[in-house]
Scaffold this motif. Sequence first.
Motif, mmCIF file in Angstrom:
data_model
loop_
_atom_site.group_PDB
_atom_site.id
_atom_site.type_symbol
_atom_site.label_atom_id
_atom_site.label_comp_id
_atom_site.label_asym_id
_atom_site.label_seq_id
_atom_site.Cartn_x
_atom_site.Cartn_y
_atom_site.Cartn_z
ATOM 1 N N TRP A 250 0.839 -1.196 0.000
ATOM 2 C CA TRP A 250 0.000 0.000 0.000
ATOM 3 C C TRP A 250 0.876 1.249 0.000
ATOM 4 N N VAL A 251 0.329 2.320 -0.561
ATOM 5 C CA VAL A 251 0.974 3.627 -0.481
ATOM 6 C C VAL A 251 -0.067 4.666 -0.079
ATOM 7 N N GLN A 252 0.419 5.736 0.527
ATOM 8 C CA GLN A 252 -0.426 6.860 0.898
ATOM 9 C C GLN A 252 -0.122 8.021 -0.042
ATOM 10 N N LEU A 253 -1.158 8.529 -0.711
ATOM 11 C CA LEU A 253 -1.007 9.690 -1.586
ATOM 12 C C LEU A 253 -1.647 10.910 -0.932
ATOM 13 N N MET A 254 -0.957 12.036 -1.013
ATOM 14 C CA MET A 254 -1.499 13.320 -0.561
ATOM 15 C C MET A 254 -1.166 14.386 -1.597
ATOM 16 N N VAL A 255 -1.417 14.046 -2.854
ATOM 17 C CA VAL A 255 -1.007 14.908 -3.961
ATOM 18 C C VAL A 255 -1.773 16.225 -3.952
ATOM 19 N N LEU A 256 -2.957 16.259 -3.358
ATOM 20 C CA LEU A 256 -3.742 17.492 -3.347
ATOM 21 C C LEU A 256 -3.274 18.477 -2.280
ATOM 22 N N ALA A 257 -2.404 18.030 -1.392
ATOM 23 C CA ALA A 257 -1.937 18.909 -0.317
ATOM 24 C C ALA A 257 -1.069 20.029 -0.885
ATOM 25 N N PRO A 258 -1.011 21.169 -0.180
ATOM 26 C CA PRO A 258 -0.215 22.308 -0.679
ATOM 27 C C PRO A 258 1.275 22.141 -0.412
#
Length: 410
Positions: A250-258
């Motif tokens: 699994w991976v965690q994505l937070m691409v929308l974060a600033p």
Amino acid sequence: MSPSALDGVRVIEFCDEIGSYCGKLLADLGADVIKVEPPGGGWQRHTPPYFRDQEGVDTSLWFWVHNTSKRSVVLDLETDEGRALARKLALTADVLLEDFPPGYLAARGLGYEELHAAKPSLVYTSITGFGQFGPHAHYAYSDIVGQAMGGVMTLAGEPDDPPNMIVGNQANICASIDAAQGTLLALLYAERTGKGQHVDVSAQEAISMAQETAMQTWDLQKRNRVRTGEKGMIPVALPGWGVYRAKDGWVQLMVLAPAGKDFPALVDWMRERGMAADLDEEPYASLCAQLSMPFVTQVMTNPESAMAVIPQLAHINEVVKAFIATLGAVEAYEEGQRRQLLVGLVSTPKHLAENAQLRARGWYRPVEFPHLGVTIEFPGPPYRLSETPARIGRPPRLGEHTAEVLAELR
């Protein structure tokens, strides 16, 4: 060998599951931490898993990881002789650590008031579930009680879950960390003034700080924060935000974060791999071009615009899921980070053992166990001191140093 930060500091530790990590932190920094244990050992020594499944008081991995670099003395505090020796030993210390229920040591002539009167410079640190006073001070305590009473369980898990316990005895660990901080501050004051003091640590108070803004939300808005799970505060599936299944993990994505590159950089990567599907077509292309958390937050405040965009966001997210599913978890993490995208590996113990960053920094430390004929890697200290580095020493066998320490008292 470089000097250690706490060389010359003697700590007498009467701790088991709540406070032993505090003693470990001080011992790894060079303090002479003498752990006073009951005959047969405490709870941690009898907690699995055991080294190579060999059950015994000297093979508990749970005990090992919380008790490095200490010495062990066995004393029976239920006997006159044991109490007399414990008192004599305590009065040789700069610091006393204990995690018994309030009043237990005082009833045996080892409380703060009595020892402070005999040695005014002594720093006496008590680590308990709810502190030394108050209506709950004598309530029964375990880590799960601390997590529940500290407020973190109500925030942990998915919205449809019951409250979740955080793995790893986090209430005890938080209490031990705060106890180590408080102890060092009190020790600094004692060295400057000759005046010791009582450091009173509550596990409930220590872990309550992990609630982020939950307490402020109640104070200012009279509203309880609730479990939001991987979606966070916006209760819809957002592309590039949350936990995604890779081929082998699994991976965690937070691409929308600033921070990091924006969502179009993720689409570029997908396009290079032939996995962008229809995201270059309308209505998805223009939406992908402006996807960010501020944009989504603004859209969600308008019910009409939200209803129009939610199906499009769901479709984009399915395309992202399909792309991540073609990658290995480490590949997704390393390539995503190379592209300056906020991608985190959901690490397993295997991932951590093989982690290139931890290996390059020499975080794992070899610890020799001559009586077992093995050398075992231990996690390193949580900080690096350039002039007085911490060192990880072997956890003691039960009563290993009893004769040695008692001989020092003569």
